[in-house]
Design a protein around this motif. Structure first.
Motif, short mmCIF file in Angstrom:
data_model
loop_
_atom_site.label_atom_id
_atom_site.label_comp_id
_atom_site.label_asym_id
_atom_site.label_seq_id
_atom_site.Cartn_x
_atom_site.Cartn_y
_atom_site.Cartn_z
N HIS A 193 43.32 43.18 38.06
CA HIS A 193 44.29 44.26 38.03
C HIS A 193 45.19 45.19 37.69
N SER A 194 46.16 45.11 39.86
CA SER A 194 46.89 45.92 39.66
C SER A 194 48.35 45.48 38.98
N ILE A 195 48.30 43.82 38.60
CA ILE A 195 49.42 43.16 37.70
C ILE A 195 49.57 43.34 36.95
N GLU A 196 48.19 43.66 36.15
CA GLU A 196 48.40 44.12 34.98
C GLU A 196 48.94 45.58 33.71
N ASN A 197 48.20 46.43 35.17
CA ASN A 197 49.04 47.93 35.47
C ASN A 197 50.07 47.85 35.30
N LYS A 198 51.23 46.98 35.97
CA LYS A 198 53.00 47.17 36.00
C LYS A 198 53.25 46.62 35.40
N LEU A 199 52.40 45.86 34.40
CA LEU A 199 53.02 44.53 33.24
C LEU A 199 52.50 45.96 31.44
N SER A 200 51.81 47.01 32.14
CA SER A 200 51.37 47.70 30.71
C SER A 200 52.51 48.77 31.41
#
Length: 386
Positions: free
Chosen positions: A221-228
């Motif tokens: 989820h943290s990775i997804e936020n950073k990619l967004s």
């Protein structure tokens, strides 16, 4: 003594996340308590060996051997309880009614040898005050015979409060209760003393898996936020990220292939400049791992060399070229490492590689402790003489 007249005891228990460790207090050579009462004299906390070793890589049938090893160092002891005592939640054979316990020093030793880093931290945070207070304790005897329980019922509440204070805040002590044996008297009296039914290993592992899954989801989820986000700082690392995610997906599906792992590891190694070879922990770690892998090949290499010598016993003074010998007798990864170390890549001239192969072969012979060529035998003899 019959089961109906036995004294049923519930050991106090430390709850530390997924790990639970029961304990007692050793008062003297024949007595123990389940609560700590400083006003009635000193008592040494001892921790149940079965709980300490639960959910580790050590198989249950091997626990006694490890307990004995730590007992020789004064860090563990086998306690023989009077037949009058029965323990709720524990399977103890009535024939000897004994259990293994560890000192706090022994608990730390096992934790730092066998536990995960998170569990080591939990032990360190919760037991450091106990360890400091028991720093001058003498080593434990190999065994004790305990026949008397010295807990005072009238002051159990006070003692339990003082016990929590002494054992540090997170240690939630449970005062002994006279309840029926949760295992059933017949089963408990005939079972091995390293089995216990209050915390099944499968349940422990299930909870541990749930924690890991939750952590993985949080990371993703943290990775997804950073990619967004609109930040572009990570753009140069997307290729490496893709390699890692691909390997993770294959690992979960159970079809992780060596070729894909190779690409992922190479991608990580090339992702950034990891520093000088003199100070890089990454390069040191890789070197250590490679050395261990190569060392493990020694027996198979020795067998190959012996077979080669038998087959060429008549031509021992007229051996094939160094390049052929190296390729036939030694693993390709060893040759690849040394060739690149010597500055000879695949693009190097054929003549240059041929001229260096006798040196490479000699290094391989010495490193693997298998001498084939006359040069190696002469040099080895000369070195030994010096």
């Amino acid at each position: 003594m019959s089961s109906s007249s036995a004294i049923h005891l519930t050991l106090p228990q430390w709850n530390g996340g997924l790990r639970k460790i029961r304990f007692i207090y050793l008062v003297n050579l024949t007595s123990f308590r389940l609560t700590l009462c400083p006003d009635t004299g000193p008592a040494v906390p001892l921790y149940l060996g079965a709980d300490i070793f639960s959910s580790t890589d050590i198989r249950t049938e091997n626990h006694p051997r490890y307990h004995a090893k730590f007992a020789k160092k004064g860090l563990a002891t086998k306690i023989h309880f009077s037949s009058a005592f029965r323990f709720n939640g524990l399977k103890v054979p009535s024939a000897n009614n004994s259990l293994w316990f560890y000192s706090v020093q022994g608990l730390f030793r096992v934790a730092f040898e066998l536990y995960s880093k998170q569990e080591q931290l939990a032990v360190l945070e919760n037991f450091q005050d106990v360890w400091k207070s028991r720093i001058d304790d003498i080593p434990l005897k190999m065994s004790y015979n305990l026949s008397e329980k010295l807990d005072l019922a009238v002051s159990s509440t006070v003692c339990d409060t003082e016990s929590r204070s002494e054992m540090s805040q997170p240690l939630q002590c449970q005062v002994a209760r006279g309840s029926s044996d949760v295992c059933g008297s017949d089963t408990c009296e005939t079972s091995a003393d390293h089995d216990y039914c209050s915390l099944p290993k499968q349940t422990f592992q299930t909870k541990q898996s749930q924690v890991v899954v939750a952590t993985v989801r949080q990371k993703l989820h943290s990775i997804e936020n950073k990619l967004s986000s609109e930040t572009l700082s990570y753009r140069g690392q997307l290729e490496t990220v893709m390699l890692l995610l691909k390997s993770i997906d294959q690992c979960i599906n159970g079809d992780l292939k060596e070729k894909d792992v190779t690409e992922t590891v190479l991608g990580l190694l090339k992702a950034k400049d990891w520093g000088s070879v003199y100070s890089s922990s990454l390069i040191s770690c890789i070197g250590r791992w490679l050395g261990q892998q190569f060392n493990a090949m020694n027996s198979s290499i020795s067998q190959k060399v012996e077979n080669f010598k038998v087959q060429h016993i008549e031509q021992i003074s007229n051996l094939p070229p160094a390049e052929e010998l190296a390729s036939e007798l030694f693993p390709e990864p060893m040759q690849t490492l040394l060739l690149h170390w010597m500055g000879l890549s695949e693009e190097s001239s054929l003549e240059k590689r041929h001229s260096e192969y006798p040196i490479l072969l000699l290094i391989l012979e010495f490193a693997n402790h298998n001498l084939i060529t006359g040069v190696a035998h002469v040099l080895y003899s000369s070195l030994i003489c010096k």
